[in-house]
Design a protein around this motif. Sequence first.
Motif, PDB file in Angstrom:
ATOM      1  N   THR A 126       0.839  -1.199   0.000  1.00  0.00           N
ATOM      2  CA  THR A 126       0.000   0.000   0.000  1.00  0.00           C
ATOM      3  C   THR A 126       0.875   1.249   0.000  1.00  0.00           C
ATOM      4  N   ARG A 127       0.258   2.386  -0.270  1.00  0.00           N
ATOM      5  CA  ARG A 127       0.999   3.653  -0.250  1.00  0.00           C
ATOM      6  C   ARG A 127       1.515   3.958   1.156  1.00  0.00           C
ATOM      7  N   ALA A 128       0.713   3.630   2.170  1.00  0.00           N
ATOM      8  CA  ALA A 128       1.146   3.865   3.557  1.00  0.00           C
ATOM      9  C   ALA A 128       2.358   3.004   3.896  1.00  0.00           C
ATOM     10  N   GLU A 129       2.349   1.730   3.458  1.00  0.00           N
ATOM     11  CA  GLU A 129       3.487   0.844   3.715  1.00  0.00           C
ATOM     12  C   GLU A 129       4.739   1.326   2.981  1.00  0.00           C
ATOM     13  N   LEU A 130       4.541   1.839   1.793  1.00  0.00           N
ATOM     14  CA  LEU A 130       5.666   2.428   1.061  1.00  0.00           C
ATOM     15  C   LEU A 130       6.298   3.551   1.876  1.00  0.00           C
ATOM     16  N   GLY A 131       5.447   4.395   2.448  1.00  0.00           N
ATOM     17  CA  GLY A 131       5.935   5.517   3.236  1.00  0.00           C
ATOM     18  C   GLY A 131       6.716   5.072   4.453  1.00  0.00           C
ATOM     19  N   VAL A 132       6.256   3.989   5.108  1.00  0.00           N
ATOM     20  CA  VAL A 132       6.964   3.485   6.292  1.00  0.00           C
ATOM     21  C   VAL A 132       8.342   2.964   5.894  1.00  0.00           C
ATOM     22  N   ILE A 133       8.420   2.192   4.826  1.00  0.00           N
ATOM     23  CA  ILE A 133       9.696   1.598   4.410  1.00  0.00           C
ATOM     24  C   ILE A 133      10.677   2.670   3.943  1.00  0.00           C
ATOM     25  N   LEU A 134      10.175   3.675   3.215  1.00  0.00           N
ATOM     26  CA  LEU A 134      11.060   4.715   2.693  1.00  0.00           C
ATOM     27  C   LEU A 134      11.290   5.854   3.690  1.00  0.00           C
ATOM     28  N   GLY A 135      10.512   5.850   4.776  1.00  0.00           N
ATOM     29  CA  GLY A 135      10.727   6.862   5.815  1.00  0.00           C
ATOM     30  C   GLY A 135      10.138   8.220   5.495  1.00  0.00           C
ATOM     31  N   ARG A 136       9.228   8.286   4.544  1.00  0.00           N
ATOM     32  CA  ARG A 136       8.569   9.556   4.213  1.00  0.00           C
ATOM     33  C   ARG A 136       7.281   9.250   3.464  1.00  0.00           C
ATOM     34  N   GLU A 137       6.372  10.180   3.485  1.00  0.00           N
ATOM     35  CA  GLU A 137       5.100   9.988   2.786  1.00  0.00           C
ATOM     36  C   GLU A 137       5.323  10.033   1.274  1.00  0.00           C
ATOM     37  N   ILE A 138       4.689   9.100   0.583  1.00  0.00           N
ATOM     38  CA  ILE A 138       4.810   9.034  -0.868  1.00  0.00           C
ATOM     39  C   ILE A 138       3.612   9.751  -1.493  1.00  0.00           C
TER      40      ILE A 138
END
Length: 212
Positions: A126-138
């Motif tokens: 998900t977009r939220a999971e992407l943000g957690v892994i990359l350390g910023r909101e996508i």
Amino acid sequence: MATRRTRTRPTLDTELEDLPPEMRWREWMRRVEAVVFAAARPVGRDALAAVVGRGCNLDLLLDDIRGELRTRPYEIVSVAGGYQFRTRPGLAAAVRAAGVVDDPRPDLSRVELEALLVIAYYQPITRAELGVILGREIPHETLAELRDQALVAPGPRSPQPGAPHTFVTTPAFLEHWGLNSLADLPELERLRDDGLLSKAAILARPPDDGPA
């Protein structure tokens, strides 16, 4: 009211029983090479099987074609579940420098490339999971650009509350990077063995607050 005419494929003698075995094999090689050469996208095995006899071993046939192309500047490679002609890696820079073909590589920003890399290894995500892994909101725009370039597509709904959308890569992603399947992603097995591709474990880690 005009009747819509359906286009039928021409009949083709695939068995070539009137030819000696060696000439039959040679003709099958010519047909398969011609089909792959003419196609703009990777050609699947079903399409190749439609131009050769039922007893033809496609793998052996392709091996023979590759053998004949060994001294040529191009080759038939397995891409996105099919077969395609590609310039040999050592000559790609020369082709780009000549400026005779458009660079097929997508024009992506660093943020888009990072998001695409994470999607490739951790899909569906998900977009939220992407943000957690990359350390910023996508941003939504980042994912929209990847979708516009047909590199990612909507995946299955996540089982999380609200059933958010997930994202997965597409056959076009494999084609752009010359991969036959996701199993060809660099160091995939090593990352799995080291536990670095466990999305649940990564998302469960406490956030890094940086140096004290």
